[in-house]
Motif scaffolding. Structure first.
Motif, mmCIF file in Angstrom:
data_model
loop_
_atom_site.group_PDB
_atom_site.id
_atom_site.type_symbol
_atom_site.label_atom_id
_atom_site.label_comp_id
_atom_site.label_asym_id
_atom_site.label_seq_id
_atom_site.Cartn_x
_atom_site.Cartn_y
_atom_site.Cartn_z
ATOM 1 N N THR A 166 -74.912 -15.046 75.050
ATOM 2 C CA THR A 166 -73.835 -14.073 75.152
ATOM 3 C C THR A 166 -72.604 -14.626 74.448
ATOM 4 N N GLN A 167 -72.020 -13.847 73.566
ATOM 5 C CA GLN A 167 -70.744 -14.249 72.972
ATOM 6 C C GLN A 167 -69.645 -13.478 73.683
ATOM 7 N N VAL A 168 -68.645 -14.216 74.136
ATOM 8 C CA VAL A 168 -67.539 -13.628 74.878
ATOM 9 C C VAL A 168 -66.252 -13.843 74.089
ATOM 10 N N THR A 180 -46.129 -4.697 75.414
ATOM 11 C CA THR A 180 -47.229 -5.588 75.780
ATOM 12 C C THR A 180 -48.151 -5.755 74.583
ATOM 13 N N MET A 181 -48.496 -7.016 74.285
ATOM 14 C CA MET A 181 -49.423 -7.281 73.188
ATOM 15 C C MET A 181 -50.637 -8.026 73.738
ATOM 16 N N MET A 182 -51.718 -7.975 72.999
ATOM 17 C CA MET A 182 -52.934 -8.669 73.397
ATOM 18 C C MET A 182 -53.065 -9.960 72.592
ATOM 19 N N ILE A 183 -53.292 -11.057 73.284
ATOM 20 C CA ILE A 183 -53.451 -12.364 72.664
ATOM 21 C C ILE A 183 -54.918 -12.774 72.798
ATOM 22 N N SER A 184 -55.584 -12.984 71.664
ATOM 23 C CA SER A 184 -57.004 -13.359 71.679
ATOM 24 C C SER A 184 -57.180 -14.833 71.979
ATOM 25 N N ARG A 185 -58.258 -15.136 72.688
ATOM 26 C CA ARG A 185 -58.645 -16.517 72.953
ATOM 27 C C ARG A 185 -59.871 -16.833 72.109
ATOM 28 N N ASN A 186 -60.213 -18.115 72.019
ATOM 29 C CA ASN A 186 -61.383 -18.520 71.244
ATOM 30 C C ASN A 186 -62.639 -17.837 71.766
ATOM 31 N N PRO A 187 -63.498 -17.368 70.863
ATOM 32 C CA PRO A 187 -64.788 -16.851 71.329
ATOM 33 C C PRO A 187 -65.613 -17.992 71.919
ATOM 34 N N VAL A 188 -66.377 -17.680 72.945
ATOM 35 C CA VAL A 188 -67.212 -18.664 73.619
ATOM 36 C C VAL A 188 -68.644 -18.141 73.616
ATOM 37 N N ILE A 189 -69.580 -19.015 73.294
ATOM 38 C CA ILE A 189 -70.995 -18.677 73.371
ATOM 39 C C ILE A 189 -71.513 -19.220 74.696
ATOM 40 N N ILE A 190 -72.210 -18.361 75.450
ATOM 41 C CA ILE A 190 -72.764 -18.756 76.740
ATOM 42 C C ILE A 190 -74.292 -18.622 76.670
#
Length: 195
Positions: A166-168, A180-190
């Motif tokens: 799963t990629q999150v 309000t803005m959206m701040i992306s975080r690093n994608p994580v592979i699970i």
């Protein structure tokens, strides 16, 4: 109790943190815990415990014995501090050392989380898998391409079932002066699988 809800995903701000020790963010943590398919009384191992956020979640969800392993003394200290803060010192054991050296001395468990690896991914997964009870689940997370490749190969080579990747990618809101803005975080592979 600091967190008296049954659900996982304890807010990050409830954990003690330091700049030097990573924390698995609450949204990703909630997905990791869900992939473990935990039950009351389950035992677990958290490899690369970092801040102890996953260790706390495991202790909270299972009420069973949880082992936390990290090679960094700052991570060990922070994990112990967070376990104490949340009241989970009686059913947890925090161990300083390299997982490949520590795992052979631990009993078999029902769930194992591996928080990213830098080298020896296949050997670490094999060692962890040998510590799983039949029907137990292993979950590995990674942000590194090399680990992703090695983890996939290692899990495919094991006698496992239900292998899932799963990629999150999470974006969290942040208030600014204009909205309000959206701040992306690093994608994580699970990665997850069942023994």
């Amino acid at each position: 109790m600091l967190w008296d809800f049954k659900t996982s995903g304890i807010p990050d701000e409830l954990f003690d943190r330091t700049e030097r020790v990573p924390i698995t963010k609450e949204d990703v943590r909630a997905i990791i815990v869900s992939k473990l398919r935990l039950k009351d009384g389950y035992t677990a191992i958290d490899v690369g415990c970092g801040s102890g956020s996953i260790t706390v979640e495991l202790a909270h969800q299972t009420k069973g014995k949880v082992y936390a392993i990290d090679s960094d003394q700052d991570a060990i200290d922070l994990t112990q501090k967070n376990l104490s803060k949340f009241g989970f010192t009686n059913n947890t054991v925090v161990i300083k050392g390299w997982a490949q050296e520590v795992l052979p001395s631990l009993p078999k468990v029902d769930a194992i989380v591996i928080g990213g690896t830098t080298a020896g991914t296949k050997e670490l997964i094999n060692s962890a898998f040998s510590k799983l009870n039949i029907g137990g689940r292993i979950v590995l997370t990674s942000i590194l391409i090399e680990t992703i490749y090695n983890a996939l190969k290692a899990m495919e080579d094991l006698d496992s079932k239900d292998v899932e990747i799963t990629q999150v990618t999470i974006a969290k809101s942040k208030r600014t002066s204009t909205g309000t803005m959206m701040i992306s975080r690093n994608p994580v592979i699970i990665f997850s699988c069942t023994k």
